[in-house]
Design a protein around this motif. Structure first.
Motif, PDB file in Angstrom:
ATOM      1  N   VAL A  85      60.059  62.443  58.527  1.00 37.51           N
ATOM      2  CA  VAL A  85      60.542  61.070  58.409  1.00 37.51           C
ATOM      3  C   VAL A  85      61.056  60.891  56.985  1.00 37.51           C
ATOM      4  CG1 VAL A  85      59.844  58.637  58.366  1.00 37.51           C
ATOM      5  CG2 VAL A  85      59.001  60.134  60.177  1.00 37.51           C
TER       6      VAL A  85
ATOM      7  N   ASP B 127      63.215  58.246  53.985  1.00 37.33           N
ATOM      8  CA  ASP B 127      63.703  56.918  53.623  1.00 37.33           C
ATOM      9  C   ASP B 127      65.219  57.074  53.534  1.00 37.33           C
ATOM     10  OD1 ASP B 127      64.696  54.776  52.319  1.00 37.33           O
ATOM     11  OD2 ASP B 127      63.203  54.759  50.710  1.00 37.33           O
ATOM     12  N   PRO B 128      65.974  56.492  54.490  1.00 40.42           N
ATOM     13  CA  PRO B 128      67.406  56.788  54.553  1.00 40.42           C
ATOM     14  C   PRO B 128      68.169  56.366  53.292  1.00 40.42           C
ATOM     15  CG  PRO B 128      66.700  55.487  56.435  1.00 40.42           C
ATOM     16  CD  PRO B 128      65.549  55.546  55.509  1.00 40.42           C
TER      17      PRO B 128
ATOM     18  N   ARG C 156      64.287  52.092  70.418  1.00 45.62           N
ATOM     19  CA  ARG C 156      65.095  51.860  69.204  1.00 45.62           C
ATOM     20  C   ARG C 156      64.196  51.473  68.044  1.00 45.62           C
ATOM     21  NH1 ARG C 156      70.065  48.531  71.499  1.00 45.62           N
ATOM     22  NH2 ARG C 156      70.262  47.807  69.362  1.00 45.62           N
TER      23      ARG C 156
ATOM     24  N   TYR D  10      61.067  54.726  61.961  1.00 50.34           N
ATOM     25  CA  TYR D  10      60.702  56.074  61.491  1.00 50.34           C
ATOM     26  C   TYR D  10      61.894  57.010  61.584  1.00 50.34           C
ATOM     27  CZ  TYR D  10      56.408  53.663  62.592  1.00 50.34           C
ATOM     28  OH  TYR D  10      55.435  52.715  62.675  1.00 50.34           O
ATOM     29  N   PRO D  11      62.895  56.788  60.734  1.00 44.32           N
ATOM     30  CA  PRO D  11      64.107  57.613  60.803  1.00 44.32           C
ATOM     31  C   PRO D  11      63.821  59.060  60.408  1.00 44.32           C
ATOM     32  CG  PRO D  11      64.181  56.137  58.921  1.00 44.32           C
ATOM     33  CD  PRO D  11      62.933  55.801  59.661  1.00 44.32           C
TER      34      PRO D  11
ATOM     35  N   ASP E  23      67.773  60.639  68.432  1.00 44.27           N
ATOM     36  CA  ASP E  23      68.549  60.456  67.199  1.00 44.27           C
ATOM     37  C   ASP E  23      68.869  61.806  66.540  1.00 44.27           C
ATOM     38  OD1 ASP E  23      65.782  60.574  66.996  1.00 44.27           O
ATOM     39  OD2 ASP E  23      65.640  59.284  65.234  1.00 44.27           O
TER      40      ASP E  23
ATOM     41  N   ARG F  76      55.988  58.856  65.894  1.00 46.28           N
ATOM     42  CA  ARG F  76      57.034  59.214  66.870  1.00 46.28           C
ATOM     43  C   ARG F  76      56.447  59.960  68.060  1.00 46.28           C
ATOM     44  NH1 ARG F  76      62.662  58.862  65.132  1.00 46.28           N
ATOM     45  NH2 ARG F  76      63.060  59.839  67.123  1.00 46.28           N
TER      46      ARG F  76
ATOM     47  N   HIS G  60      61.209  52.703  67.338  1.00 43.56           N
ATOM     48  CA  HIS G  60      60.704  53.930  66.704  1.00 43.56           C
ATOM     49  C   HIS G  60      61.792  54.592  65.866  1.00 43.56           C
ATOM     50  CE1 HIS G  60      58.023  53.605  70.294  1.00 43.56           C
ATOM     51  NE2 HIS G  60      57.129  53.782  69.341  1.00 43.56           N
ATOM     52  N   ILE G  61      62.997  54.584  66.418  1.00 42.45           N
ATOM     53  CA  ILE G  61      64.100  55.261  65.724  1.00 42.45           C
ATOM     54  C   ILE G  61      64.429  54.543  64.414  1.00 42.45           C
ATOM     55  CG2 ILE G  61      66.587  55.769  65.927  1.00 42.45           C
ATOM     56  CD1 ILE G  61      66.018  56.393  68.900  1.00 42.45           C
ATOM     57  N   MET G  62      64.354  53.209  64.442  1.00 38.37           N
ATOM     58  CA  MET G  62      64.665  52.446  63.224  1.00 38.37           C
ATOM     59  C   MET G  62      63.533  52.513  62.196  1.00 38.37           C
ATOM     60  SD  MET G  62      66.666  49.048  64.252  1.00 38.37           S
ATOM     61  CE  MET G  62      65.671  48.124  63.124  1.00 38.37           C
TER      62      MET G  62
ATOM     63  N   ARG H 222      71.508  63.730  57.472  1.00 38.45           N
ATOM     64  CA  ARG H 222      70.257  63.936  58.216  1.00 38.45           C
ATOM     65  C   ARG H 222      69.978  65.379  58.595  1.00 38.45           C
ATOM     66  NH1 ARG H 222      67.959  59.368  60.257  1.00 38.45           N
ATOM     67  NH2 ARG H 222      68.825  57.547  59.240  1.00 38.45           N
TER      68      ARG H 222
END
Ligand code: AMP
Length: 582
Positions: free
Chosen positions: A302, A304-305, A326, A332-333, A281, A319, A328-330, A370
C-alpha cells in the motif's frame, strides 16, 4: 473403483504414526487405482477435488452437514449436535450414528460418483446454492457405509486432518509408477512448474517419466515460488554469493505471481491461492506496464499516492476481503514492485541466470506511478551492502534480498536456497531474525488457564526428511484474544496422537496436524536435550532449542507448514550466533 478403498486408506493413515507407513499406504492406493482415475484419487487422498490454485472449495458448513445427516437418518438435528459434542468430531459422530442405526448400503459407492458429486457441490454457487449443495450431499451419504460417511463428512467440511504433504505424495508416485524414489526429482520439477500434482500424476501414468520431463510452464497454472535463505551478517552474505550480489529492497507486502495473456490475468498469492479478484486496480495498472504474454512476480504494497511512500504491512491486510470495493481501492491504494520474470512470449526463463532475467525486466517493463521494478544495487563490499540496507529500511522496507549473479542463478521454482539471501534485522531481540514455526502440539496451562492450553509446541521444517522438528515451547506473547483465536484455529486440526511427520521428544497434552504457522522471536538458540531440530548434527544427543521464545503477534496465514523456517536455516543462525559471540 469402490470408494470404500479410499475410506480404508484414510483409516490406515489416521492410525499410523510413521511416515514410511504413510508413504506405503499411498503407494498401495495409487497402484490399485485405474489409470483414468489417478488425478481424482490424488486430489481426494488429501481431501481436495482440484489443485489449490483453482480456488474450488466445497463451501459447505458443519451445520449443513448436520442437516444432511438428519435427513438421511430421520432424526432431529439436536440429537446429532449432541453426538458431535460427545465425540468431539462430526465424522466420528456420523460413524457412530450410522452404526447405531445399523445402516448398510445396498449399492456400493464408487470413487467416480463421489468425485463427480463433490465437484458439483463445489461448483454450485449463487442463489439457492445451499439447498442444491445439501441435496447433492444427501444423495451421496444415503449410499454410504458408516466408515464412508465418516470420511465424506470430514472431507466436505474440509477437516480430513491427515496432514499428507506434497513430498509424501511425490515419493509415493515415484515408487508406485517408476519403481524408485530417486525419480521424484522429475516429478518434483514438473510439479514446481505447474503446482498440480493430479495433472503430473496423470501424465506420469499415461506417458511415463518421459512425458513428465516434457511438462512445461503454462499460463494460468502457478509456478511454485522460489524462496530465500537467511543470513544476518553482511560478510557472510557476500562470501556465500562469491563476493558480489544484486541487492534488492525487500518490500514488506504481499508476494503476487502475475500471469498475463492479452486481457486475461491470473494473480496468485505466495500460497498459490487465486487472488485475481482482490486487485482489480493492480491489473489495470499492469495493462499499461507489462508484456502481453508473461509470468512475473512482484511485491504488492500500500502506498501514499501523493508521495509514493510505502505504508506499513498492516495497511495491506485491509485488502484481504472477499469483495473488494471502490472504498478499499481508494483507502488502500496499491503499487507493485516487480522482482522477477519467469516466462515471456512462449519462452521459459526459469533456467536463465538472474542477471539476464533482470535485464529482460528492465527492457520489457514500462515504469509507471504504480508499477516499478524492485530497487536494486550491485554490491561487492560490506560497507555498500550496509549502507543500502539502511537506505531500504528508511524507505519503508524490511531489509534486502541479496541475489546471486552467478551463471547458475536460475529461478529455482519451489526451492529455498542460497541463490537468494534475505537480510533482515530484528532490533527488538538478541536473535538476528524471527522464526516462522509450525504448531504441532500444546500443553495444558495452570492457574487461570487450567483446562486450556497454556503453551504451544513449535517446530521447524526439514525438507530432507519431510519432518517437523521441535524448537521450543512458547507460552508468552499471547493476549487473551490470541488464546481464543488459537483455540478456534487449532481445534479443527486436533488429532489423537503425534502426527507421523512430527519428530518430537516432548510429549504434548494435545497434538495437532501441522497446519498453523506463527512468527516467534527469542533470546538465542542453544543446545537442547529435548528439542529435535538439528538432532545429532551439532552435538551428539542434542538438538537446538530457542530460549525465551515469544509470539510476535503475527499469524503467518500466508505460509504453509512446509514454508516454515527450515532446520538448515536454524543451524545456520546458530552458527552465526556463535561467530558473533566470538
Ligand atoms: P520470507 O517471506 O521472509 O521468506 O522472505 C522472502 C519474501 O520476500 C518473498 O516471498 C517475497 O514476498 C518478499 N520480497 C520482497 N521483496 C523482494 C525482492 N526484491 N525479491 C524477492 N523477494 C522479495
Amino acid at each position: 473403483m469402490e470408494y470404500s478403498k479410499l475410506a480404508e486408506f484414510y483409516k490406515k493413515i489416521e492410525e499410523t504414526t510413521s511416515r514410511i507407513e504413510m508413504t506405503n499406504a499411498l503407494v498401495e492406493l495409487f497402484k490399485s487405482t485405474p489409470k483414468e482415475l489417478i488425478d481424482e484419487v490424488v486430489y481426494l487422498s488429501i481431501g481436495k477435488i482440484a489443485p489449490e490454485y483453482t480456488g474450488l472449495d466445497y463451501n459447505f458448513s458443519s451445520k449443513s452437514a448436520i442437516k444432511a445427516l438428519s435427513v438421511v437418518l430421520g432424526i432431529d438435528e439436536h440429537e446429532i449436535e449432541k453426538k458431535v459434542i460427545e465425540t468431539g468430531d462430526l465424522g466420528e459422530a456420523g460413524y457412530q450414528l450410522y452404526q447405531e442405526k445399523g445402516i448398510q448400503p445396498k449399492e456400493k459407492l464408487t470413487v467416480e460418483e463421489v468425485y463427480n458429486t463433490l465437484r458439483k457441490i463445489a461448483e454450485t454457487t449463487g442463489y439457492g446454492s445451499t439447498k442444491k449443495k445439501l441435496e447433492l450431499f444427501v444423495s451421496l451419504i444415503s449410499k454410504a457405509s458408516p466408515l464412508e460417511v465418516k470420511y465424506l463428512l470430514r472431507t466436505i467440511i474440509e477437516r480430513l486432518r491427515l496432514g499428507i504433504g506434497d513430498n509424501t505424495i511425490m515419493d509415493a508416485l515415484a515408487i508406485a509408477f517408476t519403481g524408485s524414489k530417486e525419480n521424484r526429482t522429475y516429478i518434483e520439477r514438473a510439479y514446481n512448474l505447474t503446482s498440480d500434482l493430479g495433472y503430473v500424476a496423470k501424465i506420469l501414468v499415461e506417458e511415463g517419466l518421459e512425458g513428465v520431463k516434457k511438462i512445461k510452464i503454462q499460463i494460468g497454472r502457478p509456478i511454485r515460488p522460489m524462496l530465500a535463505e537467511r543470513l544476518s551478517i553482511p560478510e557472510f552474505i557476500l562470501k556465500k554469493l562469491g563476493g558480489k550480489a544484486g541487492a534488492e529492497y525487500k518490500y514488506d507486502g504481499e508476494r503476487i505471481q502475475v500471469h498475463r495473456k492479452g486481457d486475461e490475468f491470473h494473480l496468485f498469492s505466495r500460497r498459490l491461492e487465486n487472488i485475481t479478484h482482490q486487485f482489480p486496480d493492480l491489473i489495470e495498472f499492469m495493462k499499461e506496464a507489462i508484456p502481453e504474454e508473461c509470468i512475473l512476480e512482484l511485491e504488492c504494497v500500500v502506498i501514499d499516492p501523493s508521495s509514493g511512500a510505502i505504508q506499513p504491512f498492516q495497511m495491506l491486510m485491509n485488502r484481504r476481503v472477499k469483495y473488494v470495493t471502490r472504498f478499499h481501492i481508494m483507502m488502500y491504494p496499491v503499487a507493485g514492485f516487480i522482482f522477477d520474470i519467469m516466462y515471456l512470449n512462449g519462452q521459459d526463463l526459469t533456467l536463465k541466470p538472474y542477471p539476464e532475467r533482470r535485464k529482460t525486466l528492465e527492457k520489457e517493463i514500462k515504469i509507471t506511478d504504480r508499477i516499478n521494478l524492485a530497487t536494486r544495487k550491485i554490491v561487492d563490499n560490506t560497507n555498500d551492502l550496509e549502507a543500502f540496507f539502511h537506505e531500504a529500511i528508511e524507505n519503508g522496507c524490511e531489509g534486502l534480498v541479496c541475489k546471486s549473479l552467478a551463471k547458475d542463478s536460475i529461478y529455482q521454482a519451489g526451492k529455498r536456497g542460497f541463490l537468494w539471501i534475505k537480510y533482515k534485522r530484528d532490533y527488538t531481540s538478541h536473535l538476528a531474525d524471527t522464526l516462522d514455526l509450525v504448531v504441532v502440539g500444546a500443553f495444558y496451562g495452570q492457574g487461570q488457564r487450567a483446562g486450556y492450553f497454556g503453551s504451544l509446541l513449535m517446530a521447524c521444517y526439514d525438507p530432507e526428511t519431510d519432518q517437523f522438528k521441535t524448537v521450543c515451547k512458547v507460552g508468552s506473547g499471547f493476549t487473551e484474544d490470541d488464546f481464543k483465536k488459537l483455540d478456534e484455529l487449532l481445534k479443527p486440526h486436533q488429532i489423537e496422537h503425534k502426527h507421523p511427520r512430527v519428530n518430537a521428544i516432548l510429549s504434548a497434552d494435545i497434538w495437532y496436524e501441522p497446519y498453523l504457522v506463527l512468527e516467534i522471536t527469542g533470546a538465542e538458540l542453544t543446545l537442547s536435550p529435548v528439542h529435535t531440530c538439528a538432532w545429532d548434527k551439532i552435538k551428539l544427543n542434542r538438538g537446538l532449542g530457542l530460549r525465551f521464545p515469544r509470539f510476535t503477534g503475527r499469524y503467518r496465514f500466508d505460509k504453509k507448514p512446509e514454508d516454515a523456517t527450515t532446520e538448515a536455516e536454524i543451524i545456520e543462525m546458530y552458527k552465526n550466533q556463535i561467530q558473533i559471540k566470538i
